[in-house]
Scaffold this motif. Structure first.
Motif, PDB file in Angstrom:
ATOM      1  N   VAL A  40     -12.591   8.328  10.787  1.00  0.00           N
ATOM      2  CA  VAL A  40     -12.343   9.100   9.565  1.00  0.00           C
ATOM      3  C   VAL A  40     -11.316  10.203   9.809  1.00  0.00           C
ATOM      4  O   VAL A  40     -10.466  10.476   8.950  1.00  0.00           O
ATOM      5  N   VAL A  41     -11.370  10.843  10.972  1.00  0.00           N
ATOM      6  CA  VAL A  41     -10.434  11.932  11.274  1.00  0.00           C
ATOM      7  C   VAL A  41      -9.006  11.405  11.333  1.00  0.00           C
ATOM      8  O   VAL A  41      -8.085  11.959  10.718  1.00  0.00           O
ATOM      9  N   GLU A  42      -8.807  10.325  12.054  1.00  0.00           N
ATOM     10  CA  GLU A  42      -7.467   9.745  12.188  1.00  0.00           C
ATOM     11  C   GLU A  42      -6.940   9.246  10.846  1.00  0.00           C
ATOM     12  O   GLU A  42      -5.791   9.518  10.469  1.00  0.00           O
ATOM     13  N   GLN A  43      -7.782   8.520  10.109  1.00  0.00           N
ATOM     14  CA  GLN A  43      -7.351   7.997   8.811  1.00  0.00           C
ATOM     15  C   GLN A  43      -7.121   9.116   7.803  1.00  0.00           C
ATOM     16  O   GLN A  43      -6.244   9.026   6.942  1.00  0.00           O
ATOM     17  N   GLY A  44      -7.910  10.188   7.924  1.00  0.00           N
ATOM     18  CA  GLY A  44      -7.722  11.331   7.034  1.00  0.00           C
ATOM     19  C   GLY A  44      -6.384  12.010   7.243  1.00  0.00           C
ATOM     20  O   GLY A  44      -5.740  12.460   6.280  1.00  0.00           O
ATOM     21  N   GLU A  45      -5.932  12.089   8.489  1.00  0.00           N
ATOM     22  CA  GLU A  45      -4.626  12.684   8.777  1.00  0.00           C
ATOM     23  C   GLU A  45      -3.499  11.826   8.208  1.00  0.00           C
ATOM     24  O   GLU A  45      -2.504  12.344   7.689  1.00  0.00           O
ATOM     25  N   ILE A  46      -3.653  10.511   8.310  1.00  0.00           N
ATOM     26  CA  ILE A  46      -2.643   9.604   7.743  1.00  0.00           C
ATOM     27  C   ILE A  46      -2.565   9.789   6.228  1.00  0.00           C
ATOM     28  O   ILE A  46      -1.478   9.855   5.642  1.00  0.00           O
ATOM     29  N   ARG A  47      -3.721   9.895   5.600  1.00  0.00           N
ATOM     30  CA  ARG A  47      -3.755  10.071   4.145  1.00  0.00           C
ATOM     31  C   ARG A  47      -3.161  11.418   3.738  1.00  0.00           C
ATOM     32  O   ARG A  47      -2.407  11.513   2.760  1.00  0.00           O
ATOM     33  N   LYS A  48      -3.487  12.455   4.488  1.00  0.00           N
ATOM     34  CA  LYS A  48      -2.965  13.787   4.183  1.00  0.00           C
ATOM     35  C   LYS A  48      -1.444  13.804   4.260  1.00  0.00           C
ATOM     36  O   LYS A  48      -0.765  14.361   3.381  1.00  0.00           O
ATOM     37  N   LEU A  49      -0.890  13.179   5.281  1.00  0.00           N
ATOM     38  CA  LEU A  49       0.561  13.121   5.449  1.00  0.00           C
ATOM     39  C   LEU A  49       1.212  12.363   4.299  1.00  0.00           C
ATOM     40  O   LEU A  49       2.251  12.782   3.762  1.00  0.00           O
ATOM     41  N   TYR A  50       0.594  11.259   3.894  1.00  0.00           N
ATOM     42  CA  TYR A  50       1.171  10.454   2.814  1.00  0.00           C
ATOM     43  C   TYR A  50       1.066  11.180   1.475  1.00  0.00           C
ATOM     44  O   TYR A  50       1.991  11.117   0.656  1.00  0.00           O
ATOM     45  N   ARG A  51      -0.044  11.884   1.243  1.00  0.00           N
ATOM     46  CA  ARG A  51      -0.190  12.637  -0.007  1.00  0.00           C
ATOM     47  C   ARG A  51       0.854  13.749  -0.094  1.00  0.00           C
ATOM     48  O   ARG A  51       1.400  14.032  -1.169  1.00  0.00           O
ATOM     49  N   GLU A  52       1.136  14.408   1.024  1.00  0.00           N
ATOM     50  CA  GLU A  52       2.175  15.440   1.039  1.00  0.00           C
ATOM     51  C   GLU A  52       3.547  14.831   0.748  1.00  0.00           C
ATOM     52  O   GLU A  52       4.367  15.426   0.040  1.00  0.00           O
ATOM     53  N   TYR A  53       3.764  13.639   1.283  1.00  0.00           N
ATOM     54  CA  TYR A  53       5.026  12.943   1.023  1.00  0.00           C
ATOM     55  C   TYR A  53       5.166  12.616  -0.468  1.00  0.00           C
ATOM     56  O   TYR A  53       6.236  12.809  -1.067  1.00  0.00           O
ATOM     57  N   LEU A  54       4.080  12.125  -1.085  1.00  0.00           N
ATOM     58  CA  LEU A  54       4.117  11.830  -2.522  1.00  0.00           C
ATOM     59  C   LEU A  54       4.378  13.088  -3.335  1.00  0.00           C
ATOM     60  O   LEU A  54       5.133  13.073  -4.315  1.00  0.00           O
ATOM     61  N   TYR A  55       3.767  14.189  -2.926  1.00  0.00           N
ATOM     62  CA  TYR A  55       3.952  15.452  -3.648  1.00  0.00           C
ATOM     63  C   TYR A  55       5.408  15.906  -3.572  1.00  0.00           C
ATOM     64  O   TYR A  55       5.986  16.347  -4.575  1.00  0.00           O
ATOM     65  N   GLN A  56       6.000  15.787  -2.390  1.00  0.00           N
ATOM     66  CA  GLN A  56       7.393  16.195  -2.219  1.00  0.00           C
ATOM     67  C   GLN A  56       8.346  15.310  -3.020  1.00  0.00           C
ATOM     68  O   GLN A  56       9.403  15.757  -3.457  1.00  0.00           O
ATOM     69  N   ASN A  57       7.962  14.047  -3.213  1.00  0.00           N
ATOM     70  CA  ASN A  57       8.812  13.102  -3.945  1.00  0.00           C
ATOM     71  C   ASN A  57       8.371  12.931  -5.395  1.00  0.00           C
ATOM     72  O   ASN A  57       8.744  11.950  -6.040  1.00  0.00           O
ATOM     73  N   HIS A  58       7.558  13.872  -5.881  1.00  0.00           N
ATOM     74  CA  HIS A  58       7.104  13.861  -7.279  1.00  0.00           C
ATOM     75  C   HIS A  58       6.413  12.551  -7.642  1.00  0.00           C
ATOM     76  O   HIS A  58       6.626  11.987  -8.722  1.00  0.00           O
ATOM     77  N   GLY A  59       5.595  12.053  -6.712  1.00  0.00           N
ATOM     78  CA  GLY A  59       4.789  10.870  -6.983  1.00  0.00           C
ATOM     79  C   GLY A  59       5.481   9.552  -6.763  1.00  0.00           C
ATOM     80  O   GLY A  59       4.869   8.496  -6.934  1.00  0.00           O
ATOM     81  N   ARG A  60       6.745   9.565  -6.370  1.00  0.00           N
ATOM     82  CA  ARG A  60       7.475   8.311  -6.158  1.00  0.00           C
ATOM     83  C   ARG A  60       7.301   7.864  -4.712  1.00  0.00           C
ATOM     84  O   ARG A  60       7.797   8.507  -3.786  1.00  0.00           O
ATOM     85  N   GLY A  61       6.612   6.752  -4.517  1.00  0.00           N
ATOM     86  CA  GLY A  61       6.381   6.226  -3.173  1.00  0.00           C
ATOM     87  C   GLY A  61       7.488   5.282  -2.751  1.00  0.00           C
ATOM     88  O   GLY A  61       7.312   4.065  -2.751  1.00  0.00           O
ATOM     89  N   GLU A  62       8.650   5.819  -2.423  1.00  0.00           N
ATOM     90  CA  GLU A  62       9.786   4.989  -2.046  1.00  0.00           C
ATOM     91  C   GLU A  62       9.601   4.458  -0.627  1.00  0.00           C
ATOM     92  O   GLU A  62       8.943   5.068   0.206  1.00  0.00           O
ATOM     93  N   THR A  63      10.208   3.313  -0.365  1.00  0.00           N
ATOM     94  CA  THR A  63      10.118   2.715   0.964  1.00  0.00           C
ATOM     95  C   THR A  63      11.401   2.976   1.732  1.00  0.00           C
ATOM     96  O   THR A  63      12.495   2.885   1.194  1.00  0.00           O
ATOM     97  N   GLY A  64      11.266   3.304   2.987  1.00  0.00           N
ATOM     98  CA  GLY A  64      12.414   3.586   3.837  1.00  0.00           C
ATOM     99  C   GLY A  64      11.947   3.900   5.240  1.00  0.00           C
ATOM    100  O   GLY A  64      10.747   3.904   5.545  1.00  0.00           O
ATOM    101  N   GLU A  65      12.898   4.184   6.099  1.00  0.00           N
ATOM    102  CA  GLU A  65      12.548   4.457   7.488  1.00  0.00           C
ATOM    103  C   GLU A  65      11.719   5.725   7.636  1.00  0.00           C
ATOM    104  O   GLU A  65      10.873   5.829   8.520  1.00  0.00           O
ATOM    105  N   ASP A  66      11.985   6.708   6.780  1.00  0.00           N
ATOM    106  CA  ASP A  66      11.280   7.986   6.885  1.00  0.00           C
ATOM    107  C   ASP A  66       9.972   8.015   6.100  1.00  0.00           C
ATOM    108  O   ASP A  66       9.268   9.022   6.111  1.00  0.00           O
ATOM    109  N   THR A  67       9.660   6.932   5.418  1.00  0.00           N
ATOM    110  CA  THR A  67       8.432   6.897   4.621  1.00  0.00           C
ATOM    111  C   THR A  67       7.218   6.811   5.535  1.00  0.00           C
ATOM    112  O   THR A  67       7.138   5.918   6.383  1.00  0.00           O
ATOM    113  N   PRO A  68       6.263   7.728   5.402  1.00  0.00           N
ATOM    114  CA  PRO A  68       5.074   7.660   6.263  1.00  0.00           C
ATOM    115  C   PRO A  68       4.210   6.454   5.924  1.00  0.00           C
ATOM    116  O   PRO A  68       4.301   5.879   4.833  1.00  0.00           O
TER     117      PRO A  68
END
Length: 599
Positions: free
Chosen positions: A93-121
């Motif tokens: 749960v700890v490891e998966q929670g960190e992955i989710r937290k990082l991805y949620r921050e990425y979505l927030y920075q991109n205004h909800g757009r989950g684009e695919t690319g090399e830098d996409t978590p």
């Protein structure tokens, strides 16, 4: 050969759904491993669920299957792992929670757009929050014990699967014994062994179970927690972990509660059910930091987005005819059932058991409408995303949730009346951000099935546009080129006035007449000012025939409906094409430019 399974609804909560889903996932695995047709349809038949197979199931190869984990053990920082076999893969749960937290921050920075690319978590595991609630509520121990007891049956796993299939088969449904007892009997006949003993019915699996006060022993003051058969809890644990929707929702500054929901299938393939749900949980999760009402509204809206995304992909595929995609969203699933777990110090208790419906007005009939409804959903998400409990919008959010989680489009109007008042207050404040508005395009799509006779009427549209120009497009308005001040002042309180007078036909018509008289007086004043210039007044001119037609509409339909539609369209966002087509406005170049900038 087994054609279908029947799963009775014995608990009256999401436990019934999770049990059925856990069983369906188990059977799907068995069919795939034995290379049988694994297409499964989930059907709600009222008192029970039906798991329908496309082709009859042959039990002989299933009886030879070796053990495989239906779900993994869940481990947090403080989870006791001493009983788990060393080689067992766990869900950290700890490891998966960190992955989710990082991805949620990425979505927030991109205004909800989950684009695919090399830098996409990396996107999170769909079941991350389901594991998190187990550790948060200290039910990871119960979850892991259920897994361990299943693992201990690994030598007889094929017999366990065939016993389950036989017991839940439609052919044996008429027997008086519960399914779990039939499974135990069949398993003992096949192997000579017994299933694990009953386990504790913890509240995350059975929200209505009473823990610690089930019965009092006659010879002492000891209380035993409620027990339930192992098989039911094992299947529920499988369904909840794999396909549940759990989230920790902010209630106040320092209070976070858990909400756990199950998506209720109505008539949907298991593969489609899982794909849509995984997309929602991984890439388009509802926000949880702004209160329960907004979370529920976002959950429904974003689920509809994920479902329409799935339908859009199928509409473009060559085997489109095999999929029923031109149906309302609540044709496939009926909604969500859930439990709210309130925080009480270091523990959580069951606060409420609830259900959320789905909007039946979302019913695309072609590929173009699939895109149109997506635009409308984006529009609604933009509106509610601008509201939060911290800013005092609890009543607005609650009213919107009542609308979007129901199947009655008329529930939109109480929200819209209050939201219209909010819009005008925001427009009057030069320091406030411009409020989000519903568009006429979106309202047309929402109302086309029921109210198009009213909303396409030219007189109705002229009156609605007059309301719009007296309220939204009046006074100081924000455009792309900055703040401009129009030649007419904003009318305050009109939505509340029209709504309050709609209980009586006479009072409502009098209120509209009074508004139109003041509006026409303002038009005459402005026309006098523009007399002798090349400019023309950029305001609609309602006619007496429009008022006569409004009276006819009120006589034909009910007054409250017509009043609410007038308010909804009057406080909406109009485009030039809609103005020209429906209202036939005439504007000069300068004022028309100002109008387009305001849009």
């Amino acid at each position: 050969m087994i054609k279908s399974l029947l799963v009775g609804k014995q608990f009256g909560t999401y436990a019934d759904t999770f049990l059925m889903l856990g069983l369906a996932l188990l059977v799907e695995y068995a069919l795939q491993k034995t290379q049988q047709t694994a297409q499964i349809q989930l059907i709600d038949e009222g008192t029970h669920y039906r798991i329908q197979f496309k082709k009859p199931v042959n039990l002989e190869p299933i009886a030879q299957l070796s053990y495989a984990n239906p779900f993994p053990p869940v481990c947090g920082q403080k989870t006791d792992r001493s009983k788990l076999p060393p080689e067992t893969p766990i869900f950290d749960v700890v490891e998966q929670g960190e992955i989710r937290k990082l991805y949620r921050e990425y979505l927030y920075q991109n205004h909800g757009r989950g684009e695919t690319g090399e830098d996409t978590p990396k996107p999170p595991h769909p079941s991350t929050q389901n594991g998190a609630i187990l550790t948060s509520m200290r039910h990871d121990k119960n979850h892991n014990e259920l897994w361990l007891q299943g693992w201990e049956q690994r030598d007889n796993y094929g017999a366990l699967l065939t016993s389950i299939l036989q017991a839940f088969s439609e052919d044996t449904h008429s027997t008086l014994k519960p399914e779990s007892e039939r499974v135990a009997d069949l398993f003992q006949q096949a192997t000579g062994s017994q299933l694990p003993p009953p386990a504790s019915a913890v509240k995350v699996y059975l929200p209505t179970a009473v823990q610690g006060v089930n019965r009092v022993k006659a010879d002492g003051n000891k209380f035993d927690s409620q027990k339930t058969d192992w098989l039911s809890l094992w299947l529920i644990a499988n369904g909840l972990f794999t396909l549940g929707v759990s989230e920790r929702v902010k209630i106040s500054d320092r209070t976070y509660d858990w909400r756990v929901t199950a998506l209720e299938p109505k008539d949907i393939p298991l593969t489609k059910y899982r794909e849509v749900l995984d997309h929602l949980r991984q890439y388009n999760p509802p926000g949880s930091g702004h209160g329960v009402a907004r979370f529920d509204a976002e959950l429904v809206l974003k689920f509809c987005q994920s479902l329409l995304n799935y339908h859009q992909a199928k509409a473009n595929s060559p085997d489109e005819d095999e999929f029923e995609i031109w149906e309302p969203v609540n044709y496939f699933v009926s909604g969500f059932t859930g439990t709210h777990f309130g925080q009480k110090g270091q523990v959580y208790g069951v606060k409420e058991v609830f259900s959320l419906g789905l909007p039946g007005w979302i019913q695309p009939s072609n590929a173009k409408e699939l895109i149109d409804y997506q635009l409308v959903l984006n529009e609604h998400l933009a509106v509610i995303s601008s509201l939060s409990t911290e800013d005092g919008h609890s009543e607005l959010l609650a009213a919107y949730r009542d609308f979007i989680t129901g199947n009655n489009i008329r529930k939109f109007f109480p929200f819209q009346v209050s939201y219209a008042d909010y819009v005008i207050k925001r427009l009057a404040d030069p320091k406030a951000r411009h409020p989000r508005l519903f568009s006429v395009f979106g309202l047309n799509l929402m109302t086309q099935k029921e109210f198009s006779q009213i909303t396409t009427d030219p007189s109705f549209l002229r009156l609605a546009k007059a309301i719009n120009q007296a309220t939204v497009f009046a006074g100081k308005v924000q455009t792309k080129n900055g703040l401009i001040e129009l030649d007419w002042q904003r009318n305050y309180g009109l939505a509340q006035q029209l709504s309050s007078q709609s209980g009586s036909k006479k009072d409502f018509i009098c209120a509209v007449t009074d508004f139109l008289a003041k509006y026409e007086h303002e038009n005459l004043r402005l026309s006098e000012r523009l007399h002798g210039t090349e400019k023309r007044l950029m305001r609609v001119w309602p006619r007496k025939e429009d008022l006569d037609r409004l009276i006819e509409l009120v006589e034909k339909f009910d007054t409250v409906l017509v009043a609410n539609l007038l308010i909804a369209y009057g406080y909406a966002k109009w485009k030039k094409s809609e103005e020209a087509e429906a209202v036939e406005l005439s504007t000069d170049e300068e004022t028309d430019k100002g109008a387009s900038e305001d849009e």
